[in-house]
Scaffold this active site. Sequence first.
Site, PDB file in Angstrom:
ATOM      1  CE1 TYR A   1       1.051  -1.227   2.717  1.00 37.72           C
ATOM      2  CE2 TYR A   1       0.207   0.876   1.928  1.00 37.72           C
ATOM      3  CZ  TYR A   1       0.503   0.014   2.967  1.00 37.72           C
ATOM      4  OH  TYR A   1       0.252   0.400   4.266  1.00 37.72           O
TER       5      TYR A   1
ATOM      6  CG  HIS B   1       5.448  -3.910   9.354  1.00 38.82           C
ATOM      7  ND1 HIS B   1       6.102  -3.086   8.482  1.00 38.82           N
ATOM      8  CD2 HIS B   1       4.249  -4.179   8.765  1.00 38.82           C
ATOM      9  CE1 HIS B   1       5.340  -2.846   7.420  1.00 38.82           C
ATOM     10  NE2 HIS B   1       4.224  -3.516   7.574  1.00 38.82           N
TER      11      HIS B   1
ATOM     12  CB  ALA C   1      -3.838  -4.705  10.723  1.00 35.62           C
TER      13      ALA C   1
ATOM     14  CG  HIS D   1      -3.520   3.436   3.206  1.00 27.41           C
ATOM     15  ND1 HIS D   1      -4.532   2.509   3.230  1.00 27.41           N
ATOM     16  CD2 HIS D   1      -2.436   2.821   3.741  1.00 27.41           C
ATOM     17  CE1 HIS D   1      -4.083   1.380   3.755  1.00 27.41           C
ATOM     18  NE2 HIS D   1      -2.817   1.544   4.077  1.00 27.41           N
TER      19      HIS D   1
ATOM     20  CD  GLU E   1       3.975  -1.639   4.273  1.00 29.38           C
ATOM     21  OE1 GLU E   1       3.153  -2.560   4.446  1.00 29.38           O
ATOM     22  OE2 GLU E   1       4.176  -0.751   5.110  1.00 29.38           O
TER      23      GLU E   1
ATOM     24  CG  HIS F   1       1.750  -7.476   6.140  1.00 30.54           C
ATOM     25  ND1 HIS F   1       2.398  -7.252   4.948  1.00 30.54           N
ATOM     26  CD2 HIS F   1       1.496  -6.249   6.644  1.00 30.54           C
ATOM     27  CE1 HIS F   1       2.532  -5.955   4.741  1.00 30.54           C
ATOM     28  NE2 HIS F   1       1.991  -5.322   5.765  1.00 30.54           N
ATOM     29  CD  GLU F   2       0.186  -5.140  10.135  1.00 27.17           C
ATOM     30  OE1 GLU F   2       1.044  -4.384  10.621  1.00 27.17           O
ATOM     31  OE2 GLU F   2      -0.456  -4.849   9.107  1.00 27.17           O
TER      32      GLU F   2
END
Length: 742
Positions: A552, A416, A383, A542, A440, A412-413
Site C-alpha cells: 500500500y 484489481h 472489500a 491486515h 494496489e 479501486h477494487e
Amino acid sequence: MEKLTGQTKMDARPLLEFFEPLLRYLEAENLKSGSLPGWTKVTQCPSATDELKFSDYVKDLYNPNAEQMGFQASTAAWAYQTNLTDHNRDRSIAASQVAAEFDKKFGEAVKRDFNLSMITDPKERRLHDKITKLGDAALSAEKFKELQDIGARMSGIYSKAQICLDSTVTDLAKCPTGQVLDLEPHITQILATSRDPVLLKHVWKAWRDATGKNMRKDYERYVELKNEAAKEDGFNSNGDSWRYPYVEVTENYNDTQFMADMRAVWQQLTPLYKDLHAYVRFKLKQQYPTATIATNGPIPAHLLGNMWAQTWGNVQGFSQPYPGEVPLDVTPAMVNQSYTPIRMFQTADKFFTDLGLIAMPNEFWNKSMLEKPTDGRVANCHASAWDFSNRKDFRIKQCTDVTMDQLLTVHHEMGHVEYYLQYKDLPLPFRRGANDGFHEAIGDTLSLSVATPAHLKKIGLITGEIGGEKSDINFMYTTGLEKIAFLPFGLIMDLYRYDIFDGKIQPANYNAEWWKYALDYQGICSPVTRSENDFDPGAKYHIPADVPYMRYFVSFIIQFQFHKAMCIAANHTGPLHQCDIDGSKAAGALLAETLKLGSSEPWQIAMEKLTGTKKIDAGALLEFFKPVQDWLKAENAKNNVTAGWEGSAVCEQQDVVPTVAAGSSAAPGSSAAPGSSAAPGSSAAPGSSAAPGSSAAPGSSAGPGSSGVPVPATTTTSNSASGVWASSVLLILTVALGGLNA
C-alpha cells in the site's frame, strides 16, 4: 413428480444429502493423501525423463492442475468469507491444505526434475523460482494445519467482533436491543460523523478490546510458524519473504536496496506530511477547544475520523481551507440521485471501458457480493477482489454503502479485476502484479481522475461552478487527507512486523513498540492508557489476516507516477492535479500494455513501459500536491504553528463538551450515526473496508514469488479470513484475493 415429492423439477439435493457422510469421508481421505479431485485433459504424465521442456511441463501439466486447484481453493474461501460459519471455515481450511500439498509436490518435482542451472531463458527461470518458493506450504502438514487454525481464529475474532454503544455494559450479551454495533457500518459511521469525543473514545477503545486483545497469544505462535516456513524457503525471516516480490536479480536490485529506497521516499515526503499534520492539529484544537491537544504534540488518534487514523478525510468538514466553495464530498448528491451499489459499479465499469479497457464479464455481475447480506449471513465486509484462476470467474466482495469514499473504493477494487482480466492468459505463476504495489495502484490511479471536480461535474454529481485557486486548494487538501495522511501508516504496518519477524521486537513489548512507531511516524497518541495486555495492531484487519502492507505504501507513491504518465498520453495540459483521463484510449492502451505483463518481467521493466523510468520516486506525488503544500506552509506560519511534534504515545484527554451538538439517540444503522452531528456516510471513513488503494495485492499473504493457487485478491497473498496462507497455488489464491482494501 409433484404428487409424490411436492416439486415439479428434478433436484439433486436429496441425493447429496444422502451421500453427505461419504463426501465428508472422501474429502478427509483426499486431504490425507494429497489427492487432487478432478482431472485434466493431459493423456500422459510428462516428466523430465521424457526430455520434456520445462515450458511444456508448465503449460501441459502444472498450469491446468494449478488452475483447477486455484478454483477449488478460491471457491471454498469465497463460501467462508461470504458466510462465516464453522462448517464453511473447516471446508476452507481443508481446501487450503490440499492446495498446500499440491504446491509442495509440484515444487519438489520441479526442483528434482528441472535443474535451474540448465534453464537459460529468463522467463522460464522466473517460472521456476515462483513454483519452487513454497511459502507456508513449506511447513509440515501438521504445522501448516496449525497455522491455518490460528489464522481462522484470529480472522474470526476480527470479522465477528461487535461492541456495545452503552459504555457501561461490559458483557456484550447484556447490551440493550439496538445498541450492538458492527464495524461496518455502525462504528465506521460514528467515527466519520460524530463530534462527541466521549463517544469517539469509547468506540475506539471498545473495538480494540473486542479484537486485538483477544488474539495476542495466537499471534505469537503465528510469528514462529511464519518464520519457520520462510526459513524452509531459504529466507532469514518472514520479513525477507514478504519483501521478496520487490527483489529482481536480473536488475541487480536486492532487498537492502528496496528498503533503502522506501526510507528515502519517506524522507522526501516527511515535510509534506508534517505540514498537513500541523494544520489538522490546529483545526482539531479549534474544534475541541477544551481537549488536551498539545500545540506541538501528537494528535489523539480517536479524533481523526478513522478507526486506525490511517486516513483523515472525515475531518474535512471543519478543516476545509475554503468552506464557501462547492462541496467536494458528493455523497449527498449520490443519495439525492438514488445511487445504489450496483449503479456505483456500473459507473466504474463505464469509466474503464471508456478508456478502451476490458468490461467486467457476466460472471462478475452474477456472482459478486456487492452489498452486505440481508438474509442472515454474517460476511467478512472488508472489500476485496477475487480471481478464481479459471480465466473467466472474477468477483468483488464489498458491503457497499452509497458514499463518495465507497465509490472510489469501487474503482479501486475494479482496478484489481481489470488487472486479472488483462493477464488471465499468462501461466498461472505470472498472474499477479509486477510487484505487490502495482496491483494496489491501478484502481487508485484511475480514482485520481474520478475524484477531480471536473470529472464529478461531468457525471452530474457536482452542479455548482468549479475552478479557480480556492476550489483547487480544497480538492488537493481533501485528496491529501486520504493520500498523504495514509503514508506513515502504510509504512509502519510492515516496519513493525519486519521487526517482530526479525526478533527485534519481542512479545513482551508488542504493544509498546507499536505505539512507538505510531508516535514517531504518524505523530498520533492513544487517548487512553495501553498495556501489554492489549494488542492494538490486531484491531486492523491486515494483521490477523496475514496481509503484507508495504504494497500500500508503494502503491500510494507509484500511482502518482502512473497518473502523470497516463495524463501525458492523454495530452493533458495544465497542472497535474487537474488531469482527468476519462475517455482517453491512448492512456488506456498504455495501461493495458503494462497490465498484460503480469509478473512475467521484472517490475522495473513494467514501470519503465508505463512511466519511462525504472525507479520508485515521490516526484510526481510532490508535483501533484505542490500548490496545497505551499498553502499549508503559509497558513501554518500565519497561525504561528510549527510542523512536527514532541510528546508521549499516550495522550490522556479529559472528556470535552463538543463544539458541534451531538447526543443523537439514533439506533445504529439508523439514518444518523449515534451521537452523530452529520449525516451518516457524509464522507465514509476512509480506509474503512477498502484498502488504501485497496485492492490487496492478489496472492497477498502467499509466499514470495509463489505461484500458488490464486486466492481471493485480498490484497495480500493470504486469504486471511479463511486462514489461507500461501505458497504457489496458495499465493495465487491470495492474489486472487488480492484486491484487499488498505
